[in-house]
Design an enzyme around this catalytic site. Structure first.
Site, mmCIF file in Angstrom:
data_model
loop_
_atom_site.group_PDB
_atom_site.id
_atom_site.type_symbol
_atom_site.label_atom_id
_atom_site.label_comp_id
_atom_site.label_asym_id
_atom_site.label_seq_id
_atom_site.Cartn_x
_atom_site.Cartn_y
_atom_site.Cartn_z
ATOM 1 N N SER A 281 -49.849 0.818 42.184
ATOM 2 C CA SER A 281 -49.912 0.226 40.844
ATOM 3 C C SER A 281 -48.669 -0.602 40.589
ATOM 4 C CB SER A 281 -50.012 1.319 39.781
ATOM 5 O OG SER A 281 -48.745 1.948 39.593
ATOM 6 N N ASP A 282 -48.745 -1.510 39.637
ATOM 7 C CA ASP A 282 -47.534 -2.157 39.161
ATOM 8 C C ASP A 282 -46.823 -1.180 38.232
ATOM 9 O OD1 ASP A 282 -45.557 -4.028 38.709
ATOM 10 O OD2 ASP A 282 -46.953 -5.672 38.389
ATOM 11 N N TRP A 283 -45.612 -1.520 37.871
ATOM 12 C CA TRP A 283 -44.733 -0.649 37.084
ATOM 13 C C TRP A 283 -45.445 -0.167 35.812
ATOM 14 C CZ3 TRP A 283 -39.510 0.746 37.834
ATOM 15 C CH2 TRP A 283 -38.854 1.290 36.719
#
Length: 736
Positions: A281-283
């Site tokens: 996932s992104d942040w």
């Protein structure tokens, strides 16, 4: 003038090539299947979930060490101290479950030695620039224990208001795919287990660059056909190149956030595109599904992402907190968790972390070596775009007295551009820095004034360095006004009023709206933030020691109201001619009517300020005698397209010849032009070459009305020229 600027770089380029030796093919073998399955069979559910947890490092403390020892962490972000990394690895391996951590960090266009921003690298139209830049970054970052980076960003970007256009490779799927794949090769090398190679990450899956209004993190509404024909091809190319990981995007598309979109992650990415690496996932994007209104709470978000096929969660610890209970409740299957952990363990085996988990302190650092600095300079040379050069103002003569102005003339940090967590301003060579300290320019007579009231006195020419601070582009740096900011335009206008020739040098993270500034500059050299060695590269270009060859990887609009404007658009039923009526004409007696109206703006017209692929040179190039090997091409066959290219000047140069195709009739409307090939062609003064492209039937394939990718029979037009608005000389062929 004979231009032989490439000669001094050959020894250095050779060193870099030896350092960055790589294979252009990729094999998944060895796949470590036996090792992965053996280890997986011995792991507890808690240990499996721990591998799916990526944490941001915020300091070495007992709490973190205990988490690592308990097997609750699979990866750590942003640890750059090698001693600390080794302490953490020891906790995982000797005091924990024996599974090493993988250390990750954003290394986007350089670690210490900073190359031009990705948009600048794309302007080189040279995949080797991207490959070598990524290889240098990997060598420097891995020395500090970093084995995973979150690059390349291969979002198609068609909105200059979006700050992350700086991190993109432009508006074109073909160019973005080739440059992105080259970055994957550079980061990962031929053998990912070698300690100087790092895992790449294709991001952001998918459509993040189409955010509404160019506002970061915003929603997108991409149709299934546009998704497959425009936004997915660069990802497919990266997957074919063997990219180790893919990152999900922040945005929702059509109301579904990607981090919880089972269709995109399982059906499209895993099944259609056959990706077999780690999906991260992104942040905080898993937790942000709650804010979106897609998940009720953290437990719901963890369930949605795990069931969608998201393997590793960045930063929020929702997996560690909730997955075990979700398994016990029958809401998440152990089989899905096992699949995710398989990919994570496979990556760690491929990186060689099980056999070499610790960072070895090298006696000699590769950071800022001459080879790396020269490679960065060469990239900056190839990435600069000459947009204007009236009266042959450039190149400058070394006997001229130069008056230098502007905030970007000596801005070491801002010259590096966005995403430079580890870049160091004190190692940046600015134009003023090079003029003051580079022996190559010790005989240049110059003055440098920072005052807003410029005085040219005895100067022969003014060189004005304007642009953007690095913080004005990149993530969370969207702008609604993309003119030169502050008093920069006023300064340029005031300098032009002196009557001296004016050279405008721009360093920026996006294509700015500079139409209002062009009348006040005799020559314009545009640089997407050029990095550590931007200063000497720009001076070499200004003084003719190098010849500009860069081309625009993105359309320059006249004003933001034209956005989105890109070259490979669909035709309307009422396409506008180049001379479409505008308010600049005498319209006082024109009555309201819709008869004959066409698709354009009354105030800014039809076209861009500068088209995709545009870029001038000190040389002059002439295209002629376009020819085809046959008037027809069969399915699964190829066609040879040739053109005569001549350097009609007395200056050696490089021209980027570009091949464009138009499918005249399709099951869906096809773009008015599509880039299908390009070549950097070196031509001596007066030299002529035959430039040849091979066009395969598969190059004409697209996803049609049935959502199946194939080439459709029919007629096609083909052009070869210096930009996307190339001459009307074209040929037509038929696909049978």
């Amino acid at each position: 003038m004979k231009n032989n600027h490439l000669l001094p770089f050959k020894p250095f380029a050779l060193l870099v090539l030896l350092l960055c030796i790589t294979s252009y093919s990729y094999s998944q073998k060895p796949d470590y299947r036996y090792e992965v399955e053996s280890l997986l069979s011995e792991m507890t559910l808690d240990e499996k979930i721990g591998q799916m947890n990526q944490l941001n490092f915020e300091g070495l403390n007992d709490e973190l060490l205990q988490k690592v020892k308990r097997g609750e962490v699979g990866s750590l972000l942003n640890v750059t101290d090698t001693e600390v990394i080794n302490i953490l690895q020891k906790a995982a391996i000797e005091n924990g479950n024996g599974i090493p951590l993988v250390i990750a960090r954003d290394v986007i266009h350089g670690y210490k030695t900073i190359f031009p921003i990705p948009l600048g690298q794309a302007a080189s139209f040279d995949p080797e620039v991207a490959r070598i830049g990524a290889c240098v970054a990997a060598a420097e970052a891995s020395e500090h224990g970093i084995r995973w980076t979150f690059a390349p960003m291969i979002d198609i970007a068609r909105d200059a208001r979006w700050g992350r256009i700086a991190e993109s490779l432009g508006e074109d799927p073909f160019l973005s795919a080739l440059m992105g794949a080259a970055m994957v090769r550079g980061f990962q090398g031929e053998d990912l287990s070698l300690p100087n190679n790092i895992a790449a990450c294709a991001k952001h899956f998918v459509g993040y660059g189409a955010a509404e209004g160019g506002r970061d993190y915003n929603s997108t509404s991409i149709t299934p056909l546009a998704l497959r024909n425009t936004y997915l091809p660069p990802f497919q190319k990266a997957i074919d190149e063997g990219v180790a990981t893919v990152m999900t995007s922040f945005n929702d598309n059509d109301g579904i956030p990607t981090s919880g979109n089972s269709y995109l992650l399982k059906d499209v990415l895993r099944q259609e595109m056959e990706f077999r690496g780690v999906v991260v996932s992104d942040w905080n994007s898993v937790g942000e599904m709650i804010t979106h209104g897609f998940a009720a709470d953290g437990k719901d978000a963890a369930m949605l992402s795990a069931n969608a096929g998201l393997d590793m969660e960045m930063n929020t610890e929702l997996y560690v907190t909730h997955l075990k209970q979700l398994v016990q409740e029958g809401k998440v299957s152990v089989a899905d968790i096992d699949n995710s952990v398989r990919y994570i363990l496979q990556m760690k085996f491929r990186l060689g972390l099980f056999s070499n988990p610790y960072v070895k302190i090298k006696k000699t650092s590769v950071v800022y070596t001459d080879a790396h600095l020269q490679a960065a300079k060469e990239a900056a040379l190839k990435s600069a775009i000459l947009l204007k050069n009236e009266n042959n103002t450039l190149p400058l003569k070394e006997t001229q007295k130069i008056a230098v102005f502007g905030p970007m003339a000596d801005a070491p940090y801002d010259q590096l551009g966005t995403w430079i967590f580890d870049g160091e301003a004190n190692h940046t060579v600015t134009p003023i820095g090079a003029l003051k300290s580079d022996k190559a320019y010790e005989n240049i007579k110059f003055t440098y004034e920072t005052a807003l009231s410029p005085s040219l006195k005895d100067a022969d020419v003014a060189v004005v360095f304007l642009g953007e601070e690095s913080k004005l582009s990149g993530e969370a740096s969207s702008l609604s006004d993309i003119n030169l900011r502050g008093t920069q335009s006023a300064l340029l206008k005031e300098i032009k009023a002196t009557g001296k020739p004016v050279v405008l040098v721009i360093m920026a993270g996006r294509p700015l709206t500079i139409e209002r500034d062009l009348p006040y500059a005799d020559a314009v050299l545009y640089n997407f933030h050029p990095g550590t060695m931007g200063g000497p590269a720009i001076l070499d270009l200004l003084f003719g020691r190098a010849n500009p060859s860069g081309k625009l990887p993105v359309t320059f609009v006249r004003e933001v109201g034209q956005i989105p404007l890109y070259y490979n658009h669909n035709n309307t039923g009422r396409p506008a001619p180049d001379n479409a009526r505008t308010l600049n004409a005498d319209t006082k007696d024109v009555k309201q009517t819709s008869v004959g109206d066409v698709s354009h703006y009354l105030d800014s017209g039809k076209g861009p300020l500068f088209p995709f692929g545009f870029g001038l040179s000190y040389s002059r190039f002439e295209y002629s005698e376009l020819s085809l090997s046959s008037p027809t091409i069969s399915m699964n066959d190829s066609l040879i397209v040739s053109v005569t290219l001549r350097n009609t000047s007395n200056i050696d140069g490089v021209e980027i010849a570009q091949l464009y195709v138009r499918d005249l009739v399709g099951s869906i409307i096809r773009p008015v032009k599509e880039l299908k090939g390009f070549q950097r062609v070196s031509l001596n003064a007066g030299e002529t070459k035959i430039v040849t492209f091979t066009l395969f039937s598969d190059d004409l394939a697209f996803y049609g009305i049935d959502l199946i990718r194939k080439a459709e029979p029919g007629f096609f037009d083909v052009w070869i020229g210096g930009d996307s608005k190339t001459s009307p000389d074209k040929k037509r062929f038929e696909l049978k």
